[in-house]
Design a protein around this motif. Structure first.
Motif, PDB file in Angstrom:
ATOM      1  N   LYS A 101      48.472  46.597  36.854  1.00  0.00           N
ATOM      2  CA  LYS A 101      47.527  45.772  37.011  1.00  0.00           C
ATOM      3  C   LYS A 101      46.954  45.296  38.482  1.00  0.00           C
ATOM      4  O   LYS A 101      45.995  45.577  38.820  1.00  0.00           O
ATOM      5  CB  LYS A 101      47.214  44.309  36.205  1.00  0.00           C
ATOM      6  CG  LYS A 101      47.556  44.749  34.529  1.00  0.00           C
ATOM      7  CD  LYS A 101      47.756  43.333  34.031  1.00  0.00           C
ATOM      8  CE  LYS A 101      47.876  43.664  32.356  1.00  0.00           C
ATOM      9  NZ  LYS A 101      48.153  42.393  31.755  1.00  0.00           N
ATOM     10  N   ALA A 105      43.936  46.526  40.729  1.00  0.00           N
ATOM     11  CA  ALA A 105      43.077  45.577  41.329  1.00  0.00           C
ATOM     12  C   ALA A 105      42.857  45.463  42.928  1.00  0.00           C
ATOM     13  O   ALA A 105      41.879  45.513  43.516  1.00  0.00           O
ATOM     14  CB  ALA A 105      43.525  44.016  40.823  1.00  0.00           C
ATOM     15  N   PRO A 109      38.665  47.022  43.568  1.00  0.00           N
ATOM     16  CA  PRO A 109      38.311  45.433  43.154  1.00  0.00           C
ATOM     17  C   PRO A 109      37.361  45.136  42.092  1.00  0.00           C
ATOM     18  O   PRO A 109      37.463  44.252  41.456  1.00  0.00           O
ATOM     19  CB  PRO A 109      37.918  45.210  44.442  1.00  0.00           C
ATOM     20  CG  PRO A 109      38.141  46.303  45.608  1.00  0.00           C
ATOM     21  CD  PRO A 109      38.001  47.590  44.676  1.00  0.00           C
ATOM     22  N   LYS A 111      35.873  44.846  38.315  1.00  0.00           N
ATOM     23  CA  LYS A 111      36.890  44.609  37.102  1.00  0.00           C
ATOM     24  C   LYS A 111      37.057  45.888  36.302  1.00  0.00           C
ATOM     25  O   LYS A 111      36.130  46.975  36.124  1.00  0.00           O
ATOM     26  CB  LYS A 111      35.866  43.656  36.129  1.00  0.00           C
ATOM     27  CG  LYS A 111      36.661  43.608  34.792  1.00  0.00           C
ATOM     28  CD  LYS A 111      35.443  42.468  33.914  1.00  0.00           C
ATOM     29  CE  LYS A 111      36.166  42.394  32.448  1.00  0.00           C
ATOM     30  NZ  LYS A 111      37.514  41.859  32.484  1.00  0.00           N
TER      31      LYS A 111
END
Length: 320
Positions: A101, A105, A109, A111
């Motif tokens: 995860k 991310a 960046p 969602k």
């Protein structure tokens, strides 16, 4: 002892350092402490790290944080397909969903996934797929073909079947086009012009959704209709369903067809029996304009209905 300055014979020197790397009574390299006993003899207290420094450094002895930093420079597919098989320790690190995860991310960046991940979501596979797609689109590893001449208006729906050999496109010009992508050849311009093998005026409104199951193609339109086509029989229309609102998404299985509409409803049909409406669910939205949300509604209903014996048993509240 403060101010102790001794010239030690080789017998008392730290075996890891020379005199130059010793500051006062302490070895700067391994923190051995040099002191004088009560009878005036010299004593060297050697730490365990002296012996540890003699062992060769290996990858599996590095701290976890350093290993994860090294792993971040390797391809995701290599990590879970190859590196995870080296040893149990590596396998444990590679199968940590939290690390995947964080990796997603940092690389992307925004969602991801756009909606909440369902239970059992495979973060390793999701990360590998996303990185592969990013590499394909940013490093010029794909051939680009402009399929012109098939539509004269905006295209709102695309669907691929047969391992992406056949493409279906739905447009605001009301036409459903069938494209043969298998024969595209960058060296032959005629292959692009000949790619469109079928063009059908399928609806009276914008074609907004295309889905499939085996050789059956399903299209949904703003004219409130859903139609099924048999790709194995030259795109013959096999079924037409009339709804109450614009159709935004469809999900087709052999025995269940779910249709999400602009009026926040999701209707379930049995395509085997023709125009047989099994149930309609109303979600607490003003309208299902977001295709991702609409498709999620349909998918949730499919999972629920496949586990229940009666559609009347299903009760739904607000979809979060």
């Amino acid at each position: 002892m403060e101010g102790l300055d001794l010239k030690l014979p080789n017998l008392y020197k730290c075996r890891n350092t020379s005199d130059e790397s010793r500051e006062g009574n302490t070895c700067l390299h391994c923190s051995c402490f040099i002191s004088k006993t009560a009878d005036g003899s010299i004593e060297v207290s050697k730490k365990d790290c002296c012996d540890h420094q003699q062992k060769p450094l290996s990858l599996d002895t590095l701290p976890t944080e350093i290993l994860q930093k090294v792993f971040s420079y390797l391809e995701a597919k290599f990590l879970y397909c190859t590196l995870s098989l080296v040893c149990r320790f590596f396998n444990h690190l590679v199968n940590d969903d939290t690390w995947w995860k964080i990796r997603i991310a940092r690389c992307f960046p925004k969602k991801y996934p756009p909606l909440s991940a369902p239970d059992g979501f495979d973060w390793k596979m999701a990360c590998a797929t996303r990185e592969d797609q990013h590499r394909l689109w940013t490093q010029g590893l794909m051939q680009c073909f402009n399929l012109t001449g098939g539509h004269y208006s905006s295209i709102d729906a695309i669907h691929l079947i047969n391992n992406a050999a056949i493409c279906f496109s739905g447009s605001r010009d009301r036409y459903l086009n069938v494209w043969n992508l298998a024969n595209l050849n960058a060296a032959n311009p005629d292959s692009v012009r000949e790619a469109c093998v079928k063009s059908i005026q399928a609806h009276k409104g914008w074609i907004w959704s295309i889905s499939s199951c085996n050789s059956t193609i399903c299209t949904g339109s703003w004219d409130t209709t859903v139609k099924l086509w048999d790709a194995g029989k030259d795109m013959t229309e096999t079924l037409s369903l009339k709804g109450k609102s614009a159709v935004l998404c469809t999900v087709l299985l052999p025995d269940i067809l779910t249709v999400g509409s602009f009026d926040s409803s999701v209707a379930i049909y049995d395509p085997r029996t023709g125009n047989c409406l099994l149930h309609v669910f109303i979600f607490q939205y003003t309208h299902l304009t977001d295709n991702a949300v609409c498709t999620r509604c349909c998918s949730i209903l499919l999972r629920i209905c496949m586990k229940t014996t009666s559609f009347q048993e299903v009760t739904l509240g607000t979809l979060s």
